[in-house]
Design a protein around this motif. Sequence first.
Motif, mmCIF file in Angstrom:
data_model
loop_
_atom_site.group_PDB
_atom_site.id
_atom_site.type_symbol
_atom_site.label_atom_id
_atom_site.label_comp_id
_atom_site.label_asym_id
_atom_site.label_seq_id
_atom_site.Cartn_x
_atom_site.Cartn_y
_atom_site.Cartn_z
ATOM 1 N N TYR A 130 -3.009 10.002 1.942
ATOM 2 C CA TYR A 130 -3.027 9.751 3.384
ATOM 3 C C TYR A 130 -2.569 8.325 3.645
ATOM 4 O O TYR A 130 -3.261 7.384 3.274
ATOM 5 N N ASP A 131 -1.408 8.163 4.271
ATOM 6 C CA ASP A 131 -0.959 6.811 4.606
ATOM 7 C C ASP A 131 -1.335 6.505 6.051
ATOM 8 O O ASP A 131 -0.688 6.962 6.979
ATOM 9 N N GLU A 132 -2.392 5.755 6.221
ATOM 10 C CA GLU A 132 -2.930 5.413 7.541
ATOM 11 C C GLU A 132 -3.131 6.630 8.428
ATOM 12 O O GLU A 132 -2.502 6.749 9.480
ATOM 13 N N PRO A 133 -4.041 7.522 8.041
ATOM 14 C CA PRO A 133 -4.244 8.752 8.802
ATOM 15 C C PRO A 133 -4.814 8.510 10.195
ATOM 16 O O PRO A 133 -4.601 9.315 11.094
ATOM 17 N N LYS B 205 0.826 -1.205 0.000
ATOM 18 C CA LYS B 205 0.000 0.000 0.000
ATOM 19 C C LYS B 205 0.866 1.263 0.000
ATOM 20 O O LYS B 205 0.690 2.149 -0.837
ATOM 21 N N SER B 206 1.812 1.314 0.953
ATOM 22 C CA SER B 206 2.680 2.493 1.001
ATOM 23 C C SER B 206 3.511 2.605 -0.271
ATOM 24 O O SER B 206 3.722 3.707 -0.786
ATOM 25 N N VAL B 207 3.954 1.462 -0.779
ATOM 26 C CA VAL B 207 4.740 1.463 -2.012
ATOM 27 C C VAL B 207 3.914 2.059 -3.157
ATOM 28 O O VAL B 207 4.416 2.847 -3.961
ATOM 29 N N PHE C 226 2.712 11.020 5.604
ATOM 30 C CA PHE C 226 3.496 9.789 5.690
ATOM 31 C C PHE C 226 3.017 8.920 6.839
ATOM 32 O O PHE C 226 2.544 9.428 7.860
ATOM 33 N N GLN C 227 3.198 7.613 6.645
ATOM 34 C CA GLN C 227 2.772 6.665 7.674
ATOM 35 C C GLN C 227 3.450 6.981 9.003
ATOM 36 O O GLN C 227 2.853 6.885 10.057
ATOM 37 N N SER C 228 4.726 7.395 8.941
ATOM 38 C CA SER C 228 5.475 7.646 10.173
ATOM 39 C C SER C 228 5.352 9.088 10.651
ATOM 40 O O SER C 228 5.950 9.457 11.657
HETATM 41 MG MG MG Z 1 2.417 1.151 4.830
#
Ligand code: MG
Lengths: 256, 254
Positions: free
Chosen positions: B161-164, B40-42, B84-86
């Motif tokens: 949105y990566d895992e907001p 997903k992030s990729v 970003f997820q992080s």
């Molecule tokens: Mg991810």
Amino acid sequence: MAAAGRAILTTVRNTGRALLMLFEAFFHMRSMFGKRMRHEVMNQMYIAGIKSLGVITVVGMFTGMILALQTGLELRRFGLQQNIGTAVAVSMLREMGPFMTALIIAASVGSAIAAQMGTMVVAEEIAALEIMSINPVRFLVMPRLVALMVMMPLLTVYTNMVGIFGGAVIGTTQLEVTMTAYFDNARLYVVNKDLYVGLLKAMVFGIVITTVACHQGFATREGAVGVGQATRRTVIISFLTILILGYIITRMFYTL
Amino acid sequence: MIRFEQVHKKFGRRTVLDDVNFEIKKSEIFIIVGLSGAGKSVSLKHMVRLLSPDAGKVWVGDDVVSEATGTELERIRARFGYLFQSGALLQWMSAGENVGLPLREHTRMGDEEIDRIAREKLKLVHLEEAYDRAPADLSGGMRKRVSLARAIVRNPEIVLYDEPTSGLDPLTSRTIDKLILETRNQLGVTSIVVTHDLHSALSIGDTIAMLHEGRMVELATPKQFIASKHPVVRSFLESQYITTRGEWEGNATP
Ligand SMILES: [Mg+2]
Ligand SMILES: Nc1ncnc2c1ncn2[C@@H]1O[C@H](COP(=O)(O)OP(=O)(O)OP(=O)(O)O)[C@@H](O)[C@H]1O
């Protein structure tokens, strides 16, 4: 054989990449006079300068003391110990001052830069900068480069002073050379060139440390382990490069 | 607006994206779900060329982002906001400075105006009091929200949105859902949302795509998604106690 070839190839490629990054950082120096960048440059100078002052004092002092003791004992065999001032001053200015300062800065500031850049890669902060079209070389490398190019010579002057003073302490306490004789002797034979070559070295070492640290930091992969590796490599590669370039610069300015 | 055309991506010998095709329409809320490591992030990173495909193309509007470089890439990236997820906040700046950073770097606005806009965006994520605090002093969920504020500070056309809502309490999660809906409704923003939270996916999504082992195994409206017959989708839904009729089914069901 193949492994050795690959290792050489990797080294050449990495050096090339690091140099490209360095040129880019030089190119971006034109933006260092903007209000925000100026502030950041000052901040980096402060970090690089203040952080290691304590260690530098101790190391500089003892380097001078060792130089004085080592050469002083030899010189005394020929009754020439009053020349100890020159011996210490010239060694400090040309070689030991920039060299010792660079080693300390590489180990403290260089490794810290590598760790910070590495952490930023792992935490996707560098990627975030790229998305915002903020060039990491301009934003992160350039201020650190300017800071170390300025601070390394300044710190080296300080190391030299402390070192020469350390030599004087040994001279008066163990070699029966008076303070005045020591400093007169030092002033008599030291030439400006010694100082300038030393400061040139210091500036080059500053460039080396920033370039290696940033390049290694940016190349970090695989999380926290990678950050540790980047830090370790920074210290080793900086040490080697400083040693080799130090020799080359001395060779350039002082032919036999 | 964004189109993946036969995108393949490998890391070493590991295939992460295997012939992925889809299209995201303008002003759509496009949800990507999938197990951890599904790619997903990729996928998101391909949309802004943080990663490039080994084969295939990624389009953004009329541009092929997967081949763009230099100023063209800069122009494309300027259309995006990326959470970003992080979180990816700069550690040495306060939350407010982080939010204002894109404005400071790319506009001629004065400090006061930047300050005002940053506060306004922080208020949207209910964090106006965090303006002066360092990222390290914030909780994970708060950092994420600051990062969200930064992603939307330049009013981008497209927001990734990566895992907001991961790591947020349910109430704050709904606030973020509402924010995503509002930016779309008011500004016509295209949103791509990676999430594990099926409840928010089903309530705000226009389209839901499921990635599994590098392939897109389902691409459907929320209604079709919960009725999907695909075994991977079924077990994914069941793992969150959602039945084919879209009802929540657990021990507490009356
Ligand atoms: Mg991810
Ligand atoms: N830069 C990279 N180098 C090597 N492998 C990578 C890289 N980025 C991602 N991967 C691999 O690609 C796969 C997919 O990663 P991705 O981050 O897209 O997962 P994800 O679907 O976002 O999972 P999660 O829900 O845990 O965030 C993983 O196996 C990961 O190890």
